[in-house]
Design a protein around this motif. Structure first.
Motif, PDB file in Angstrom:
ATOM      1  N   ASN A 121      24.928 -10.561 -13.117  1.00 58.67           N
ATOM      2  CA  ASN A 121      25.707  -9.690 -13.857  1.00 58.67           C
ATOM      3  C   ASN A 121      25.023  -8.116 -12.976  1.00 58.67           C
ATOM      4  O   ASN A 121      25.243  -6.981 -14.037  1.00 58.67           O
ATOM      5  N   ARG A 122      24.221  -8.035 -11.777  1.00 60.46           N
ATOM      6  CA  ARG A 122      23.621  -6.793 -11.390  1.00 60.46           C
ATOM      7  C   ARG A 122      25.601  -5.338 -12.126  1.00 60.46           C
ATOM      8  O   ARG A 122      24.740  -4.229 -11.957  1.00 60.46           O
ATOM      9  N   ILE A 123      26.259  -5.627 -12.555  1.00 59.73           N
ATOM     10  CA  ILE A 123      27.729  -4.626 -11.800  1.00 59.73           C
ATOM     11  C   ILE A 123      28.076  -4.662 -12.692  1.00 59.73           C
ATOM     12  O   ILE A 123      28.673  -3.975 -13.321  1.00 59.73           O
ATOM     13  N   HIS A 124      27.556  -5.560 -14.196  1.00 53.45           N
ATOM     14  CA  HIS A 124      27.780  -5.653 -15.484  1.00 53.45           C
ATOM     15  C   HIS A 124      27.711  -4.530 -16.261  1.00 53.45           C
ATOM     16  O   HIS A 124      26.177  -3.982 -15.757  1.00 53.45           O
ATOM     17  N   ALA A 125      27.911  -4.492 -17.771  1.00 54.84           N
ATOM     18  CA  ALA A 125      27.749  -3.555 -18.884  1.00 54.84           C
ATOM     19  C   ALA A 125      26.518  -2.904 -19.413  1.00 54.84           C
ATOM     20  O   ALA A 125      25.915  -4.207 -19.224  1.00 54.84           O
ATOM     21  N   ILE A 126      26.721  -1.854 -19.771  1.00 54.60           N
ATOM     22  CA  ILE A 126      25.292  -1.881 -20.771  1.00 54.60           C
ATOM     23  C   ILE A 126      25.178  -1.008 -21.347  1.00 54.60           C
ATOM     24  O   ILE A 126      24.581  -0.861 -22.245  1.00 54.60           O
ATOM     25  N   LEU A 127      26.564  -0.970 -21.698  1.00 57.66           N
ATOM     26  CA  LEU A 127      27.154  -0.182 -23.420  1.00 57.66           C
ATOM     27  C   LEU A 127      28.380  -0.677 -23.632  1.00 57.66           C
ATOM     28  O   LEU A 127      29.307  -1.074 -22.866  1.00 57.66           O
ATOM     29  N   GLY A 128      28.718  -1.228 -25.452  1.00 58.49           N
ATOM     30  CA  GLY A 128      29.440  -0.843 -25.228  1.00 58.49           C
ATOM     31  C   GLY A 128      30.257  -3.318 -25.630  1.00 58.49           C
ATOM     32  O   GLY A 128      31.012  -3.296 -25.341  1.00 58.49           O
ATOM     33  N   ALA A 129      28.820  -3.764 -24.815  1.00 55.63           N
ATOM     34  CA  ALA A 129      29.777  -5.086 -24.403  1.00 55.63           C
ATOM     35  C   ALA A 129      29.514  -5.965 -25.614  1.00 55.63           C
ATOM     36  O   ALA A 129      28.998  -5.417 -26.328  1.00 55.63           O
ATOM     37  N   SER A 130      30.287  -7.470 -25.436  1.00 56.61           N
ATOM     38  CA  SER A 130      29.815  -8.078 -26.583  1.00 56.61           C
ATOM     39  C   SER A 130      29.865  -9.440 -26.356  1.00 56.61           C
ATOM     40  O   SER A 130      29.478  -9.473 -24.794  1.00 56.61           O
ATOM     41  N   ASP A 131      29.601 -10.136 -27.008  1.00 59.22           N
ATOM     42  CA  ASP A 131      29.318 -11.673 -26.967  1.00 59.22           C
ATOM     43  C   ASP A 131      30.126 -12.131 -25.419  1.00 59.22           C
ATOM     44  O   ASP A 131      29.861 -13.851 -25.829  1.00 59.22           O
ATOM     45  N   SER A 132      31.603 -11.631 -25.792  1.00 62.56           N
ATOM     46  CA  SER A 132      32.352 -12.253 -25.092  1.00 62.56           C
ATOM     47  C   SER A 132      32.937 -12.048 -23.646  1.00 62.56           C
ATOM     48  O   SER A 132      32.878 -12.839 -23.217  1.00 62.56           O
ATOM     49  N   CYS A 133      32.086 -10.877 -23.016  1.00 62.11           N
ATOM     50  CA  CYS A 133      32.407 -10.367 -22.203  1.00 62.11           C
ATOM     51  C   CYS A 133      31.680  -9.163 -21.688  1.00 62.11           C
ATOM     52  O   CYS A 133      31.775  -8.088 -22.889  1.00 62.11           O
ATOM     53  N   ILE A 134      30.965  -8.466 -20.531  1.00 61.39           N
ATOM     54  CA  ILE A 134      30.365  -8.170 -20.396  1.00 61.39           C
ATOM     55  C   ILE A 134      30.951  -7.220 -18.958  1.00 61.39           C
ATOM     56  O   ILE A 134      30.016  -6.244 -18.112  1.00 61.39           O
ATOM     57  N   ALA A 135      32.119  -7.346 -18.629  1.00 60.03           N
ATOM     58  CA  ALA A 135      32.727  -6.586 -18.082  1.00 60.03           C
ATOM     59  C   ALA A 135      32.793  -5.084 -18.006  1.00 60.03           C
ATOM     60  O   ALA A 135      32.878  -4.774 -18.870  1.00 60.03           O
ATOM     61  N   THR A 136      32.890  -4.313 -16.696  1.00 61.44           N
ATOM     62  CA  THR A 136      33.048  -3.223 -16.428  1.00 61.44           C
ATOM     63  C   THR A 136      34.581  -2.728 -15.916  1.00 61.44           C
ATOM     64  O   THR A 136      35.067  -3.452 -14.869  1.00 61.44           O
ATOM     65  N   TYR A 137      35.206  -1.639 -16.429  1.00 59.70           N
ATOM     66  CA  TYR A 137      35.848  -0.647 -16.035  1.00 59.70           C
ATOM     67  C   TYR A 137      36.016  -0.099 -14.447  1.00 59.70           C
ATOM     68  O   TYR A 137      34.584   0.336 -14.340  1.00 59.70           O
ATOM     69  N   PRO A 138      36.156  -0.465 -13.068  1.00 60.52           N
ATOM     70  CA  PRO A 138      35.872   0.116 -12.365  1.00 60.52           C
ATOM     71  C   PRO A 138      36.293   1.296 -12.005  1.00 60.52           C
ATOM     72  O   PRO A 138      35.686   1.990 -10.480  1.00 60.52           O
ATOM     73  N   GLY A 139      37.387   1.828 -11.994  1.00 58.99           N
ATOM     74  CA  GLY A 139      37.969   2.729 -11.868  1.00 58.99           C
ATOM     75  C   GLY A 139      36.690   4.020 -11.603  1.00 58.99           C
ATOM     76  O   GLY A 139      36.123   4.040 -12.018  1.00 58.99           O
ATOM     77  N   ASP A 140      37.016   5.479 -11.016  1.00 59.24           N
ATOM     78  CA  ASP A 140      37.069   6.671 -11.060  1.00 59.24           C
ATOM     79  C   ASP A 140      37.633   7.521 -11.626  1.00 59.24           C
ATOM     80  O   ASP A 140      37.660   8.293 -12.392  1.00 59.24           O
ATOM     81  N   MET A 141      39.870   7.135 -11.233  1.00 56.97           N
ATOM     82  CA  MET A 141      40.063   8.596 -11.593  1.00 56.97           C
ATOM     83  C   MET A 141      39.884   8.377 -13.076  1.00 56.97           C
ATOM     84  O   MET A 141      40.095   9.536 -13.867  1.00 56.97           O
ATOM     85  N   ALA A 142      39.971   7.622 -13.760  1.00 54.37           N
ATOM     86  CA  ALA A 142      40.009   7.049 -15.419  1.00 54.37           C
ATOM     87  C   ALA A 142      38.656   8.179 -15.992  1.00 54.37           C
ATOM     88  O   ALA A 142      38.739   8.674 -17.045  1.00 54.37           O
ATOM     89  N   VAL A 143      37.754   8.109 -14.943  1.00 54.21           N
ATOM     90  CA  VAL A 143      36.396   8.790 -15.400  1.00 54.21           C
ATOM     91  C   VAL A 143      36.584  10.394 -15.635  1.00 54.21           C
ATOM     92  O   VAL A 143      36.525  10.842 -16.682  1.00 54.21           O
ATOM     93  N   ALA A 144      37.061  10.820 -14.765  1.00 55.75           N
ATOM     94  CA  ALA A 144      37.338  12.558 -14.635  1.00 55.75           C
ATOM     95  C   ALA A 144      38.627  12.395 -15.423  1.00 55.75           C
ATOM     96  O   ALA A 144      38.473  13.461 -16.318  1.00 55.75           O
ATOM     97  N   LEU A 145      39.402  11.746 -15.666  1.00 56.76           N
ATOM     98  CA  LEU A 145      40.359  11.723 -16.692  1.00 56.76           C
ATOM     99  C   LEU A 145      40.174  11.868 -18.073  1.00 56.76           C
ATOM    100  O   LEU A 145      40.222  12.752 -19.084  1.00 56.76           O
ATOM    101  N   SER A 146      39.155  11.000 -18.277  1.00 57.69           N
ATOM    102  CA  SER A 146      38.355  11.082 -18.968  1.00 57.69           C
ATOM    103  C   SER A 146      37.382  12.411 -19.721  1.00 57.69           C
ATOM    104  O   SER A 146      38.389  12.923 -20.830  1.00 57.69           O
ATOM    105  N   ALA A 147      36.935  12.698 -18.684  1.00 62.80           N
ATOM    106  CA  ALA A 147      36.446  14.030 -19.073  1.00 62.80           C
ATOM    107  C   ALA A 147      37.525  14.982 -19.073  1.00 62.80           C
ATOM    108  O   ALA A 147      36.826  16.623 -20.226  1.00 62.80           O
ATOM    109  N   LEU A 148      38.131  14.886 -18.661  1.00 63.35           N
ATOM    110  CA  LEU A 148      39.416  16.022 -18.838  1.00 63.35           C
ATOM    111  C   LEU A 148      39.641  15.773 -20.089  1.00 63.35           C
ATOM    112  O   LEU A 148      40.977  17.081 -20.685  1.00 63.35           O
ATOM    113  N   ASP A 149      39.871  15.012 -20.503  1.00 62.68           N
ATOM    114  CA  ASP A 149      40.962  14.401 -22.335  1.00 62.68           C
ATOM    115  C   ASP A 149      42.491  14.813 -21.937  1.00 62.68           C
ATOM    116  O   ASP A 149      42.614  15.682 -22.823  1.00 62.68           O
TER     117      ASP A 149
END
Lengths: 170, 327
Positions: B143-171
């Motif tokens: 789980n080297r690439i996995h989530a450290i925030l907001g994970a659950s007992d069902s899933c610790i996957a991460t959203y992998p993208g870059d573009m959406a991270v900038a879109l989130s900062a830009l609201d």
């Protein structure tokens, strides 16, 4: 439905699952384009679609209906090589040669992108004129793997072809 | 790859009708076709959106920009207005994938890209996201690439993208057409979801809905940075990324919009951190407080424990640079 490959129209028939890569190699007999990973990770299958470089393994032939595809066969011939091909020969920009068609198609696309002023991840200035330094070339060609490790010669070949083209344009 | 029916809708309404159970929309195809070859995705119908009129980048009435869902990542990053007024977005896009992939990948498709969790990709492994109810191989596994925030007992996957991270900062906002022809707008910050006990749902798109555009608010100005930390210098997914839009007000921070990639099942946005920074004079002590707050509930899974200090250091580096090199 048809697409144009190196100036010749080809009918798209058969299974819709056929990738553009398999269509080129199996249906059209254009085996210059290579299948490496078949997952968009190695770049061996790079061709130009409407002038832009893409991974032909990650698109379906049927999706490219009406588009113009250029493969390595359309870039040059042994008797009339493109400056990029000549520079790859001169600088030993390969060892086994398997990645070379993808490298050359990719470099062709890269030169057009740079001419259009497209910045890359390593560009200091998003809006400035693009100068294709070795660092820029390495970043822009990172989608093309060479397992023989001919990278430094590939950078040399592209750098020379670029200066030849610039000189030719002046 | 499993057989499927290939269809081209003659309009958005038609696309909505065709996108029933078992159907998938396709645009660039760079993620979907990869997953179909591995039989992670087994749609029985592909609805090719590429001929729909969803291209173009246009100004909006309030001074923002509307990016059509079919605008390629390359075209978006190369647009002079995006480069000039939304550099964090151009930088984030250029940090992802390769030129070949960005020439194919689209704005709408990129938002819908799926996790890179090894267990999701391997159909011989359990994965609640791919096959609900089979369990999660990553919990207690690799789980080297996995989530450290907001994970659950069902899933610790991460959203992998870059573009959406900038879109989130830009609201930014996602514009979505419903099957009945009406449209709705969802803030990017609410578009992706946390896994909870339904990790098979990556985002809030309902069946038959199609993303038609992403809408950017008027330019925010300030210093805009995208810092991506990854295992190699190019063509790798983020281990941690930070998108920042920071406006200084004299010697104090006027506002700081921050979003984080590769930490959670969605681009992570924590308004508490932004509130803490606003109106304060920049200092490492302040930045550490911001990191403390951000990482208050962070939880490592073993192999990814390093992401917690790495996130702190990346945030500090970004805040120092964005506020003018405060010590």
């Amino acid at each position: 439905m048809q697409l144009t490959i190196n100036g010749t129209a080809h009918e798209i028939t058969g299974d819709p699952r056929t990738s553009l890569l398999d269509f080129l190699r199996h249906d059209c007999g254009l085996t210059g384009t290579k299948k490496g990973c078949d997952h968009g990770q190695c770049g061996a299958c790079t061709v130009l679609v409407n002038g832009q470089r893409v991974n032909s393994c990650l698109t379906l032939a049927i999706m490219q209906d009406g588009h113009e595809v250029t493969t390595i066969e359309g870039i040059g011939t042994p008797d009339a090589m493109d400056p990029l091909q000549a520079a790859f020969v001169k600088h030993d920009g390969y060892q086994c040669g398997y990645c070379t068609p993808g490298q050359i198609c990719s470099a062709k696309g890269m030169l057009a992108e740079a001419a259009n002023g497209w910045a890359s991840f390593v560009s200091e200035d998003l809006d400035g004129k693009v100068e294709l330094s070795a660092e820029e070339i390495r970043e822009r060609m990172s989608g093309n793997l060479c397992r023989c490790g001919a990278y430094s010669n590939i950078v040399d070949a592209i750098t020379e072809a670029m200066s030849t083209q610039t000189a030719g344009a002046e | 790859m499993r057989p499927f029916q290939y269809m081209r809708p003659d309009g958005l309404g038609h696309a909505g009708q065709l996108l029933g159970d078992g159907a998938r929309p396709i645009a660039g195809g760079t993620n979907l076709l990869d997953l179909m070859k591995l039989e992670v995705e087994v749609p029985d119908r592909l609805v090719d959106l590429n001929r729909l009129p969803l291209g173009g980048i246009e100004p909006t009435d309030n001074g923002g920009m509307r990016i059509g869902a079919l605008v390629t990542n390359s075209a978006c990053a190369a647009d002079p207005r995006i480069r000039r007024n939304y550099p964090v977005l151009a930088r984030a896009i250029l940090a992802g994938a390769t030129f070949q992939l960005r020439n194919m990948a689209t704005t709408g498709g990129n938002l819908c890209q799926r996790t890179r969790c090894y267990y999701f990709y391997n159909i011989d492994q359990p994965c609640n996201k791919r096959e609900p109810g089979t369990g999660c191989g990553a919990i207690g596994g690799h789980n080297r690439i996995h989530a450290i925030l907001g994970a659950s007992d069902s899933c610790i996957a991460t959203y992998p993208g870059d573009m959406a991270v900038a879109l989130s900062a830009l609201d930014a906002t996602v514009e979505i057409e419903r099957p009945d022809g009406t449209s709705r707008q969802v803030p990017v910050r609410e578009f992706h979801r946390l896994p909870g006990d339904t990790p098979q749902l990556d985002n809030v798109l309902e069946p038959g809905e199609v993303i038609t555009a992403v809408i950017l608010p008027p330019p925010a100005g300030g210093r805009q940075l995208y810092r991506k930390v990854r295992d190699r210098a190019s063509y790798a997914f983020a281990l941690v990324s930070v998108a920042a839009v920071v406006r200084m007000d004299g010697d104090t921070i006027g506002s700081a919009a921050l979003a984080f990639g590769a930490l959670a099942h969605k681009p992570w946005h924590d308004p508490r951190v932004e509130q803490l920074l606003a109106g304060q004079a920049p200092s490492d002590a302040l930045f550490h407080q911001a990191a403390d707050l951000l990482l208050q509930d962070a939880e490592g899974q073993g192999e990814n424990d390093f992401k917690i200090p790495l996130t702190r250091r990346t945030l500090l580096a970004v805040l120092r640079e964005a506020t003018g090199g405060a010590a």
